[in-house]
Scaffold this motif. Structure first.
Motif, PDB file in Angstrom:
ATOM      1  N   VAL A 219    -103.783   5.153 -48.274  1.00  0.00           N
ATOM      2  CA  VAL A 219    -104.714   4.117 -47.827  1.00  0.00           C
ATOM      3  C   VAL A 219    -104.906   4.214 -46.314  1.00  0.00           C
ATOM      4  CG1 VAL A 219    -105.044   1.627 -47.554  1.00  0.00           C
ATOM      5  CG2 VAL A 219    -104.226   2.534 -49.736  1.00  0.00           C
ATOM      6  N   SER A 220    -103.812   4.438 -45.595  1.00  0.00           N
ATOM      7  CA  SER A 220    -103.876   4.549 -44.135  1.00  0.00           C
ATOM      8  C   SER A 220    -104.751   5.716 -43.701  1.00  0.00           C
ATOM      9  CB  SER A 220    -102.463   4.723 -43.565  1.00  0.00           C
ATOM     10  OG  SER A 220    -101.615   3.669 -43.948  1.00  0.00           O
ATOM     11  N   THR A 221    -104.667   6.830 -44.427  1.00  0.00           N
ATOM     12  CA  THR A 221    -105.495   7.997 -44.118  1.00  0.00           C
ATOM     13  C   THR A 221    -106.974   7.680 -44.334  1.00  0.00           C
ATOM     14  OG1 THR A 221    -103.703   9.497 -44.752  1.00  0.00           O
ATOM     15  CG2 THR A 221    -105.931  10.415 -44.695  1.00  0.00           C
ATOM     16  N   ILE A 222    -107.268   6.944 -45.405  1.00  0.00           N
ATOM     17  CA  ILE A 222    -108.649   6.526 -45.667  1.00  0.00           C
ATOM     18  C   ILE A 222    -109.154   5.638 -44.535  1.00  0.00           C
ATOM     19  CG2 ILE A 222    -110.095   5.102 -47.180  1.00  0.00           C
ATOM     20  CD1 ILE A 222    -108.303   6.058 -49.516  1.00  0.00           C
ATOM     21  N   VAL A 223    -108.319   4.700 -44.116  1.00  0.00           N
ATOM     22  CA  VAL A 223    -108.685   3.790 -43.029  1.00  0.00           C
ATOM     23  C   VAL A 223    -108.952   4.579 -41.748  1.00  0.00           C
ATOM     24  CG1 VAL A 223    -107.849   1.939 -41.528  1.00  0.00           C
ATOM     25  CG2 VAL A 223    -107.456   1.815 -44.006  1.00  0.00           C
ATOM     26  N   THR A 224    -108.061   5.502 -41.434  1.00  0.00           N
ATOM     27  CA  THR A 224    -108.208   6.314 -40.220  1.00  0.00           C
ATOM     28  C   THR A 224    -109.524   7.075 -40.212  1.00  0.00           C
ATOM     29  OG1 THR A 224    -105.810   6.579 -40.022  1.00  0.00           O
ATOM     30  CG2 THR A 224    -107.187   8.156 -38.834  1.00  0.00           C
ATOM     31  N   GLN A 225    -109.897   7.599 -41.362  1.00  0.00           N
ATOM     32  CA  GLN A 225    -111.138   8.370 -41.487  1.00  0.00           C
ATOM     33  C   GLN A 225    -112.354   7.555 -41.053  1.00  0.00           C
ATOM     34  OE1 GLN A 225    -111.836   9.688 -45.523  1.00  0.00           O
ATOM     35  NE2 GLN A 225    -114.025   9.969 -45.167  1.00  0.00           N
ATOM     36  N   TYR A 226    -112.351   6.264 -41.399  1.00  0.00           N
ATOM     37  CA  TYR A 226    -113.518   5.434 -41.105  1.00  0.00           C
ATOM     38  C   TYR A 226    -113.482   4.799 -39.718  1.00  0.00           C
ATOM     39  CZ  TYR A 226    -115.243   5.907 -45.854  1.00  0.00           C
ATOM     40  OH  TYR A 226    -115.750   6.423 -47.021  1.00  0.00           O
ATOM     41  N   ILE A 227    -112.280   4.601 -39.178  1.00  0.00           N
ATOM     42  CA  ILE A 227    -112.226   3.915 -37.883  1.00  0.00           C
ATOM     43  C   ILE A 227    -112.165   4.877 -36.702  1.00  0.00           C
ATOM     44  CG2 ILE A 227    -111.124   1.910 -38.934  1.00  0.00           C
ATOM     45  CD1 ILE A 227    -108.494   2.742 -37.692  1.00  0.00           C
ATOM     46  N   GLU A 228    -111.913   6.158 -36.962  1.00  0.00           N
ATOM     47  CA  GLU A 228    -111.803   7.138 -35.863  1.00  0.00           C
ATOM     48  C   GLU A 228    -113.026   7.175 -34.957  1.00  0.00           C
ATOM     49  OE1 GLU A 228    -108.670  10.766 -36.626  1.00  0.00           O
ATOM     50  OE2 GLU A 228    -110.693  10.932 -37.469  1.00  0.00           O
ATOM     51  N   PRO A 229    -114.260   7.100 -35.496  1.00  0.00           N
ATOM     52  CA  PRO A 229    -115.424   7.158 -34.603  1.00  0.00           C
ATOM     53  C   PRO A 229    -115.587   5.916 -33.728  1.00  0.00           C
ATOM     54  CG  PRO A 229    -116.025   7.753 -36.858  1.00  0.00           C
ATOM     55  CD  PRO A 229    -114.672   7.130 -36.912  1.00  0.00           C
ATOM     56  N   HIS A 230    -114.813   4.896 -33.976  1.00  0.00           N
ATOM     57  CA  HIS A 230    -114.943   3.642 -33.239  1.00  0.00           C
ATOM     58  C   HIS A 230    -113.687   3.384 -32.397  1.00  0.00           C
ATOM     59  CE1 HIS A 230    -118.372   2.773 -35.882  1.00  0.00           C
ATOM     60  NE2 HIS A 230    -117.600   3.199 -36.873  1.00  0.00           N
ATOM     61  N   GLU A 231    -113.844   2.594 -31.388  1.00  0.00           N
ATOM     62  CA  GLU A 231    -112.703   2.252 -30.538  1.00  0.00           C
ATOM     63  C   GLU A 231    -112.004   1.020 -31.112  1.00  0.00           C
ATOM     64  OE1 GLU A 231    -114.040   1.846 -26.547  1.00  0.00           O
ATOM     65  OE2 GLU A 231    -114.701   3.924 -26.363  1.00  0.00           O
ATOM     66  N   VAL A 232    -111.228   1.246 -32.153  1.00  0.00           N
ATOM     67  CA  VAL A 232    -110.519   0.156 -32.825  1.00  0.00           C
ATOM     68  C   VAL A 232    -109.120   0.011 -32.237  1.00  0.00           C
ATOM     69  CG1 VAL A 232    -109.547  -0.633 -35.015  1.00  0.00           C
ATOM     70  CG2 VAL A 232    -111.827   0.390 -34.955  1.00  0.00           C
ATOM     71  N   GLU A 233    -108.818  -1.180 -31.742  1.00  0.00           N
ATOM     72  CA  GLU A 233    -107.524  -1.409 -31.118  1.00  0.00           C
ATOM     73  C   GLU A 233    -106.567  -2.174 -32.020  1.00  0.00           C
ATOM     74  OE1 GLU A 233    -108.195  -3.279 -27.374  1.00  0.00           O
ATOM     75  OE2 GLU A 233    -109.150  -1.500 -26.489  1.00  0.00           O
ATOM     76  N   LYS A 234    -107.126  -2.860 -33.049  1.00  0.00           N
ATOM     77  CA  LYS A 234    -106.262  -3.630 -33.946  1.00  0.00           C
ATOM     78  C   LYS A 234    -106.805  -3.569 -35.369  1.00  0.00           C
ATOM     79  CE  LYS A 234    -104.728  -6.961 -30.440  1.00  0.00           C
ATOM     80  NZ  LYS A 234    -104.711  -8.405 -30.041  1.00  0.00           N
ATOM     81  N   ILE A 235    -105.900  -3.565 -36.328  1.00  0.00           N
ATOM     82  CA  ILE A 235    -106.254  -3.612 -37.742  1.00  0.00           C
ATOM     83  C   ILE A 235    -105.725  -4.919 -38.325  1.00  0.00           C
ATOM     84  CG2 ILE A 235    -105.848  -2.577 -40.017  1.00  0.00           C
ATOM     85  CD1 ILE A 235    -105.571   0.138 -38.574  1.00  0.00           C
TER      86      ILE A 235
END
Length: 283
Positions: A219-235
């Motif tokens: 699940v974490s890998t899936i999340v990383t795939q989608y948030i990498e293009p954005h500057e996400v500081e918190k989940i």
């Protein structure tokens, strides 16, 4: 994150959920008999949440069910029956008719499944006043300005990027609590239904976390795939599967991003749906 930090971050959210948990057992009638209902058709659980004219929780009910698969309704009549029964149960407790409701769908499925959702709630006797995606509903409660909301439900994981309080990107992937239960079933040689119950029991969570770590990391890998293009500081985690003790630590370690969850992430989206309900019928 310390208890105090959690309380500060999720102040409104945790307060609303605590009130909701209380009225599930002890409903409170509204003096004006003005009610707003949220209908959350989850993969593993259907939740009805009822708010009063001040958008405060006054009643709620839920039932574990399997009428939804991977975010899509597969048992149309079963869904209507469960929603109807929960609606009747709450109407008897509040001694009034619940007329208006809002509903929600996984992100990216609004165009595909909105008609079915609408027919289910209308078939149960509601007049639908809002239909939105689940992460948008969740943020009505979380009130996040920037970050990623990750909704791990029974069948899917929804990922929503929030910037300046607005949704800028959504995604939904078919991995969720069902897959967690399948892992438990295989590891403990249990029938699926027994494995699902075993997974929900908080007393088993410490033992289960190492067993479930590989699927959490997926699940974490899936999340990383989608948030990498954005500057996400918190989940921020929501959804019933996130009730698993320690899941936020595994996701934070895998993604490298601080990850937080409210005290009971199961009821965030249902309450957000109810907050989106109006007294004007959706046309």
């Amino acid at each position: 994150m310390s208890v105090k930090e959690n309380e500060k971050l999720f102040s409104y959210c945790n307060q609303l959920i605590a009130q909701f948990e209380q009225v599930i057992h002890q409903p409170k009638k509204s003096k004006l008999e003005c009610y707003y209902t949220g209908v959350d058709l989850g993969t593993s659980c259907i939740v009805l949440s009822v708010l009063n004219e001040n958008k405060e929780p006054v009643a709620g009910a839920y039932r574990f069910a399997d009428v939804v698969k991977d975010g899509m309704i597969v048992d149309y009549l079963g869904a209507i029956q469960i929603v109807s029964e929960l609606k009747q149960k709450l109407e008897e407790k509040l001694q009034t008719e619940l007329r208006y409701c809002a509903a929600a769908l996984p992100p990216g499925t609004l165009a595909l499944d909105h008609g079915v959702i609408r027919h289910v709630v209308e078939g149960a006797g509601f007049e639908i006043t809002a239909l939105l995606d689940e992460p948008t509903a969740a943020n009505e409660v979380l009130q996040i300005q920037n970050g990623a909301i990750v909704d791990i439900g029974g069948g899917t994981t929804g990922i929503t990027i929030i910037r300046d309080g607005q949704v800028i990107e959504v995604a939904d992937e078919p991995t969720g609590g069902t897959h967690f239960s399948l892992v438990v079933s295989g590891a403990y040689k249990l029938p699926y239904e027994e494995a699902d119950l075993f997974k929900r029991n908080v007393e088993n969570h410490q033992e289960l976390l190492p067993v479930l770590k590989p699927v959490i990391e997926k699940v974490s890998t899936i999340v990383t795939q989608y948030i990498e293009p954005h500057e996400v500081e918190k989940i921020y985690l929501v959804g019933g599967t996130c009730c698993l003790t320690g899941i936020e630590k595994v996701i934070a370690a895998k993604t490298g991003i601080p990850t937080y969850k409210p005290e009971n992430p199961m009821f965030v989206t249902p309450l957000g749906i109810a907050l989106s309900c109006k007294q004007q019928i959706l046309v």
